[in-house]
Design a protein around this motif. Structure first.
Motif, PDB file in Angstrom:
ATOM      1  N   ALA A  40      51.995  39.359  42.651  1.00 42.75           N
ATOM      2  CA  ALA A  40      51.997  40.007  43.953  1.00 42.75           C
ATOM      3  C   ALA A  40      51.696  41.497  43.826  1.00 42.75           C
ATOM      4  O   ALA A  40      50.958  42.067  44.641  1.00 42.75           O
ATOM      5  N   GLU A  41      52.238  42.123  42.790  1.00 46.34           N
ATOM      6  CA  GLU A  41      51.990  43.554  42.576  1.00 46.34           C
ATOM      7  C   GLU A  41      50.520  43.803  42.275  1.00 46.34           C
ATOM      8  O   GLU A  41      49.930  44.783  42.745  1.00 46.34           O
ATOM      9  N   ARG A  42      49.907  42.927  41.489  1.00 52.35           N
ATOM     10  CA  ARG A  42      48.484  43.072  41.183  1.00 52.35           C
ATOM     11  C   ARG A  42      47.626  42.944  42.434  1.00 52.35           C
ATOM     12  O   ARG A  42      46.565  43.563  42.538  1.00 52.35           O
ATOM     13  N   LEU A  43      48.079  42.123  43.378  1.00 46.21           N
ATOM     14  CA  LEU A  43      47.298  41.894  44.592  1.00 46.21           C
ATOM     15  C   LEU A  43      47.652  42.836  45.727  1.00 46.21           C
ATOM     16  O   LEU A  43      47.063  42.758  46.812  1.00 46.21           O
ATOM     17  N   ARG A  69      53.993  41.203  49.609  1.00 46.54           N
ATOM     18  CA  ARG A  69      53.417  42.415  49.001  1.00 46.54           C
ATOM     19  C   ARG A  69      52.086  42.798  49.616  1.00 46.54           C
ATOM     20  O   ARG A  69      51.703  43.973  49.597  1.00 46.54           O
ATOM     21  N   THR A  70      51.357  41.836  50.158  1.00 45.91           N
ATOM     22  CA  THR A  70      50.044  42.122  50.743  1.00 45.91           C
ATOM     23  C   THR A  70      50.109  42.315  52.256  1.00 45.91           C
ATOM     24  O   THR A  70      49.082  42.567  52.893  1.00 45.91           O
ATOM     25  N   GLY A  71      51.296  42.168  52.835  1.00 50.79           N
ATOM     26  CA  GLY A  71      51.438  42.363  54.267  1.00 50.79           C
ATOM     27  C   GLY A  71      50.911  41.199  55.102  1.00 50.79           C
ATOM     28  O   GLY A  71      50.600  41.370  56.277  1.00 50.79           O
ATOM     29  N   THR A  72      50.828  40.026  54.486  1.00 51.08           N
ATOM     30  CA  THR A  72      50.378  38.842  55.215  1.00 51.08           C
ATOM     31  C   THR A  72      51.555  38.275  55.999  1.00 51.08           C
ATOM     32  O   THR A  72      52.589  37.955  55.428  1.00 51.08           O
ATOM     33  N   GLU A  73      51.395  38.149  57.300  1.00 51.72           N
ATOM     34  CA  GLU A  73      52.526  37.802  58.149  1.00 51.72           C
ATOM     35  C   GLU A  73      52.929  36.342  58.062  1.00 51.72           C
ATOM     36  O   GLU A  73      54.099  36.003  58.200  1.00 51.72           O
ATOM     37  N   ALA A 208      40.514  44.839  41.913  1.00 48.08           N
ATOM     38  CA  ALA A 208      39.643  45.609  42.812  1.00 48.08           C
ATOM     39  C   ALA A 208      38.225  45.058  42.838  1.00 48.08           C
ATOM     40  O   ALA A 208      37.553  45.087  43.871  1.00 48.08           O
ATOM     41  N   SER A 209      37.767  44.530  41.710  1.00 50.40           N
ATOM     42  CA  SER A 209      36.388  44.030  41.645  1.00 50.40           C
ATOM     43  C   SER A 209      36.187  42.756  42.452  1.00 50.40           C
ATOM     44  O   SER A 209      35.057  42.314  42.649  1.00 50.40           O
ATOM     45  N   LEU A 210      37.277  42.155  42.942  1.00 51.01           N
ATOM     46  CA  LEU A 210      37.161  40.954  43.760  1.00 51.01           C
ATOM     47  C   LEU A 210      36.866  41.280  45.224  1.00 51.01           C
ATOM     48  O   LEU A 210      36.506  40.392  45.992  1.00 51.01           O
ATOM     49  N   LEU A 211      36.992  42.540  45.609  1.00 49.76           N
ATOM     50  CA  LEU A 211      36.759  42.936  46.989  1.00 49.76           C
ATOM     51  C   LEU A 211      35.270  42.888  47.300  1.00 49.76           C
ATOM     52  O   LEU A 211      34.432  43.000  46.403  1.00 49.76           O
ATOM     53  N   PRO A 212      34.914  42.727  48.592  1.00 45.01           N
ATOM     54  CA  PRO A 212      33.498  42.704  48.964  1.00 45.01           C
ATOM     55  C   PRO A 212      32.783  43.976  48.517  1.00 45.01           C
ATOM     56  O   PRO A 212      33.358  45.071  48.547  1.00 45.01           O
ATOM     57  N   LYS A 213      31.530  43.822  48.075  1.00 43.02           N
ATOM     58  CA  LYS A 213      30.734  44.961  47.652  1.00 43.02           C
ATOM     59  C   LYS A 213      30.266  45.756  48.871  1.00 43.02           C
ATOM     60  O   LYS A 213      30.061  45.195  49.943  1.00 43.02           O
ATOM     61  N   PRO A 214      30.072  47.082  48.724  1.00 42.41           N
ATOM     62  CA  PRO A 214      29.550  47.887  49.830  1.00 42.41           C
ATOM     63  C   PRO A 214      28.178  47.387  50.272  1.00 42.41           C
ATOM     64  O   PRO A 214      27.450  46.787  49.479  1.00 42.41           O
ATOM     65  N   PRO A 215      27.817  47.620  51.536  1.00 39.05           N
ATOM     66  CA  PRO A 215      26.492  47.198  52.013  1.00 39.05           C
ATOM     67  C   PRO A 215      25.384  47.768  51.130  1.00 39.05           C
ATOM     68  O   PRO A 215      25.418  48.923  50.725  1.00 39.05           O
TER      69      PRO A 215
END
Length: 231
Positions: A40-43, A69-73, A208-215
Motif C-alpha cells: 500500500a505504501e508503494r502505491l 493508502r490510495t484514497g479509494t473510497e 511511478a513508471s506504471l502511470l500513463p505517459k505524457p501526451p
C-alpha cells in the motif's frame, strides 16, 4: 491503454504448506499484514480508478490496505477473481497432494485438470472466468475513466498466473512457468490490438513508471522496439 495492476494477497497461516482454496475465515497473518502495508505504501499516490477484490478475506484485507493508502473510497468485489475451487483438495497439505496422480497433471498439463469433488473446478474454467472479468472491467474502467486509467485487482496466485498466461498468448499448460508471490504486483497494459506485460511478480520496485505517459510520449521510446530490431 487501460492498465491492470494484479496483486496477490499477503501471506496467511496456510500460505506455502497447505492448499487454502476457499477455506472460510482465513485472513492475513502478521507477516501478511506487513506485506499489505508495504504494498500500500508503494502505491500511495497512484490514481486508481477502482480497487477490485476476490471475495475471500485474505484478498479483502490486502485490498483494504491499498484502498486506504490510495484514497479509494470503495472496494468492488467480483467473485470471478476468487480462488480456483480445488474441491476435495481444499485444506490439504501440499506434501500430501504431491503424492496424488493428479498432481503431475496439474504441473504438466493443467488445461486438462478438473479438481475432484462436487465443488471441484476445471483450471481452464477458472482461467475463462478470470479473463472474462478482466475484459469486463477493462471496458467499464475505460468507459468511466478514460483509456489511460489504472485499476487494481487483488486475487490469488493461480488466477493471476492464468490471466498473465492469457495476456502473453500462452497456452494454459505453460502457466506453471509464471510466478506470483504473496503481495506481489503484476501489471498488464491492454490496448486495442494486444496486451503488454509491463511488470511481473514485483515485490519491491517503484511504481511511478506504471502511470500513463505524457501526451506525445510514444510507447516503446525507451528501447522497447515494437516490431523487432531497434538499437
Amino acid at each position: 491503454m487501460t492498465t491492470l495492476l494484479l496483486v496477490r494477497h499477503g501471506r496467511t497461516a496456510l500460505t506455502g504448506p497447505v492448499l487454502a482454496g476457499w477455506t472460510p475465515g482465513l485472513g492475513l497473518d502478521d507477516r501478511g499484514r506487513a506485506q499489505a502495508r508495504d504494498l500500500a505504501e508503494r502505491l500511495a499516490g497512484t490514481p486508481l480508478a477502482a480497487v477490485v477484490s476476490s471475495p475471500l478475506d485474505r484478498c479483502l484485507q490486502t485490498a483494504e490496505a491499498v484502498a486506504a493508502r490510495t484514497g479509494t473510497e470503495k472496494i468492488e468485489v467480483d467473485e470471478r477473481f476468487g480462488e480456483v475451487r480445488y474441491g476435495d483438495w481444499t485444506g490439504r497439505p501440499l506434501k500430501e497432494l504431491a503424492e496424488e496422480p493428479l498432481w503431475r497433471v496439474v504441473q504438466e498439463h493443467p488445461s486438462a485438470v478438473v479438481f475432484p469433488g462436487e465443488r471441484g473446478e476445471a483450471l481452464a474454467d477458472a482461467q475463462r472466468r478470470a479473463v472474462a472479468a478482466v475484459r469486463d472491467w477493462n471496458a467499464r474502467i475505460a468507459a468511466e475513466h478514460g483509456p489511460d486509467a489504472l485499476y487494481l485487482v487483488c486475487s490469488h496466485g493461480d488466477i493471476i498466473k492464468a490471466v498473465v498466461a492469457d495476456a502473453l498468448g500462452l497456452h494454459l499448460d505453460q502457466f506453471q512457468r509464471i510466478q506470483a508471490d504473496p503481495a506481489s504486483l503484476t501489471a498488464v497494459r491492454y490496448t486495442e490490438t494486444r496486451p503488454f506485460l509491463v511488470r511481473l511478480n514485483d515485490t519491491g520496485g517503484e511504481t511511478a513508471s506504471l502511470l500513463p505517459k505524457p501526451p506525445g510520449d510514444a510507447p516503446g521510446r525507451e528501447g522497447d522496439a515494437a516490431v523487432g530490431g531497434g538499437a
